[in-house]
Enzyme design. Structure first.
Site, PDB file in Angstrom:
ATOM      1  CE  LYS A 111      -3.979  -2.302   0.587  1.00 26.74           C
ATOM      2  NZ  LYS A 111      -3.513  -3.695   0.472  1.00 26.74           N
TER       3      LYS A 111
HETATM    4  C1  PLP Z   1      -4.171  -4.710  -0.128  1.00 23.85           C
HETATM    5  C2  PLP Z   1      -3.461  -5.979  -0.265  1.00 23.85           C
HETATM    6  C3  PLP Z   1      -3.788  -6.899  -1.262  1.00 23.85           C
HETATM    7  C4  PLP Z   1      -4.947  -6.677  -2.214  1.00 23.85           C
HETATM    8  O1  PLP Z   1      -4.725  -5.636  -3.118  1.00 23.85           O
HETATM    9  P1  PLP Z   1      -5.961  -5.022  -3.914  1.00 23.85           P
HETATM   10  O2  PLP Z   1      -5.386  -3.884  -4.666  1.00 23.85           O
HETATM   11  O3  PLP Z   1      -6.955  -4.599  -2.892  1.00 23.85           O
HETATM   12  O4  PLP Z   1      -6.485  -6.098  -4.791  1.00 23.85           O
HETATM   13  C5  PLP Z   1      -3.051  -8.055  -1.355  1.00 23.85           C
HETATM   14  N1  PLP Z   1      -2.060  -8.322  -0.489  1.00 23.85           N
HETATM   15  C6  PLP Z   1      -1.721  -7.480   0.496  1.00 23.85           C
HETATM   16  C7  PLP Z   1      -0.645  -7.857   1.436  1.00 23.85           C
HETATM   17  C8  PLP Z   1      -2.397  -6.279   0.633  1.00 23.85           C
HETATM   18  O5  PLP Z   1      -2.063  -5.434   1.623  1.00 23.85           O
END
Ligand code: PLP
Length: 494
Positions: A111
């Site tokens: 993120k």
């Molecule tokens: C947020 C997240 C995801 C999913 O990503 P999206 O963009 O919501 O599909 C997968 N793995 C981790 C570790 C995440 O933090």
């Protein structure tokens, strides 16, 4: 070109990039999308750029022409000032799979890729709009968004941020990372409910009349840091180009060779950003969306039916424990040839019946470019062990879903196309599961970090070192039904 944004549900007037960033979500409850043809980029001109320059080129195509210098400065602030390593996204190799590590930012979460930039996009947008109200950022998190958003918005002038996380839905490390967050303008609240409850409440908050009234009175307005904000989506397009160019520069692929991407998916923002990169000229054959036991996306991509009437499972890959995959709405909008009325029909149906099914022509277009699969928790554990034994690479539980699904896909289809797997978390984010998978021993979280490091030699992610000793600063716990009320009282304090 006049670059405006509209809603996937077709009921809001056109706005510009800056308004889209600040507003976060369509005022009809839809998601904001570019109302212009995505420009095709010239790969040869981009291949040798560093991450900051590449990000500037990619992101500024979404912004009015005169905004390019502002975007450049924002990209320097986000990616060029030591918050990331020199190679912002290292591309490793495990066997025949390329792994783009998206977790080297300041909270060790994927993120960070977008949330390091979003606050800068937010402040520059506020300036462009001559906005002097306080922005209250609301974020629901399944774990990683919360911390990355807190770190990104901490002490950013003109903003404050409230993060809601499900009390039983995040890992011990994620929780500790959030509740120890410093900053004058931050607040972290535990919710008795799951992630979807938190996300739905936050979405409702944006349309709530009493909150609107309170906001106006107190000179505040609400915005979002969730992946529904275009300011989250657009920065994610960059690392698809970056990973591709890494492979070109290393002569692993030739320029214009098509590759596949495999993406561990939840809210689907990550995977969608890749698809947008493809529309902008990146040579991609297929996207493989990977899920855990909450396999609603797998079902959607194999049947065309999005059916949320199902049990919600808490799994060892909690960031993907999701039944409402928000960004899918944007894909359906694009694939319906931007038919906002159709999308609104589907979303109304989803709200009313918990299910919708896309028309056959839309589904056919989706199937041309996407495959999907999922792993059970047990398969996640086996995949971590198997990959480590065969390649020496340590996967976290989320990336393991991607790796396992990719292996299934390759076996079933015999598709030999070179593939980049996006790694969305450091193994140290979920150390108990990873250690258990590799060494068949259940340890407490901090001991697992230490021993995982000793036995595998993989460096501990810097943001996680010493985390257990940080004091807890946030103690609020509320019921999911109290979220709106809580937000209102926060507004009234201003
Ligand atoms: C947020 C997240 C995801 C999913 O990503 P999206 O963009 O919501 O599909 C997968 N793995 C981790 C570790 C995440 O933090």
């Amino acid at each position: 070109m006049n670059k405006t944004y509209i809603s996937t549900r077709n009921l809001q007037k056109e706005i510009n990039f800056y308004q889209a960033i600040v507003q976060g979500i369509g005022d009809d409850g839809g998601l904001l999308v570019p109302n212009f043809d995505l420009p095709k980029l010239d790969l040869k001109q981009l291949v040798n750029l560093n991450y900051v320059e590449l990000a500037t080129e990619v992101i500024s195509t979404f912004v009015p022409d005169e905004g390019k210098e502002l975007i450049h400065q924002a990209c320097i602030n986000a990616y060029g000032k030591g918050l990331f390593p020199e190679i912002v996204v290292p591309v490793e190799k495990a066997g025949d799979v390329y792994i783009a590590e998206l977790f080297h930012g300041q909270t060790a979460a994927f993120k960070d890729m977008a949330l390091s930039l979003l606050p800068h996009l937010m402040t520059l947008s506020l300036k462009q709009l001559n906005e002097d109200r306080l922005v209250m950022i609301l974020a629901a998190t399944s774990g990683d968004t919360g911390k990355a958003a807190l770190e990104g918005f901490k002490d950013v002038e003109g903003t404050c941020i409230k993060v809601f996380y499900p009390l039983d839905g995040v890992s011990a490390i994620q929780q500790q990372q959030m509740i120890s967050q410093e900053g004058k303008n931050v607040k972290v609240i535990g919710i008795k409910g799951n992630f979807d409850d938190a996300q739905s409440a936050v979405k409702v908050a944006f349309g709530d009349a009493s909150l609107k009234e309170a906001s106006d009175q107190h000179h505040v307005f609400l915005s979002s840091a969730n992946s529904i904000n275009v300011g989250r989506l657009i920065p994610q397009i960059v690392y698809y180009f970056h990973s591709y160019f890494e492979l070109v520069r290393r002569k692993e692929i030739t320029m214009s060779e098509e590759i596949n991407f495999c993406v561990p998916s939840g809210n689907f923002g990550n995977c969608l950003a890749g698809w947008i990169a493809k529309q902008m000229g990146l040579p991609v054959k297929r996207f493989i969306a990977a899920s855990n036991k909450n396999n609603i996306l797998t079902d959607f991509f194999t049947t065309g039916k999005y059916d949320a009437n199902r049990e919600f499972y808490k799994t060892n890959a909690p960031a993907m424990d999701i039944l409402v995959s928000s960004n899918l709405e944007r894909l359906v909008w694009f694939m319906s040839n931007k038919d906002g009325n159709k999308v609104r029909e589907y979303m109304d149906k989803l709200k009313k019946d918990g299910v919708y099914e896309v028309d056959a022509d839309i589904f056919a277009r989706i199937q041309e470019e996407f495959s999907a699969g999922y792993l059970t928790e047990q398969q996640v554990m086996e995949t971590i062990k198997d990959c480590y034994e065969k390649t020496g690479y340590v996967l976290d539980t989320h990336t393991a879903c991607g790796y396992g699904v990719l292996k299934q896909y390759q076996k079933e289809t015999n598709d030999q196309t070179k593939t980049v797997l996006l790694s969305t978390a450091s193994p140290y984010k979920f150390p108990e599961s990873v250690y258990q998978a590799l060494f068949n021993e259940g340890l407490d979280v901090y001991e697992a970090i230490e021993k995982l490091h000793k036995k595998t030699g993989v460096a501990v992610a810097k943001p996680l070192i010493g985390i257990q000793d940080r004091p807890v600063l946030h103690h609020d716990h509320i019921d999911k039904t109290e979220i709106i009320h809580f937000i209102k009282s926060e507004i009234e304090k201003i």
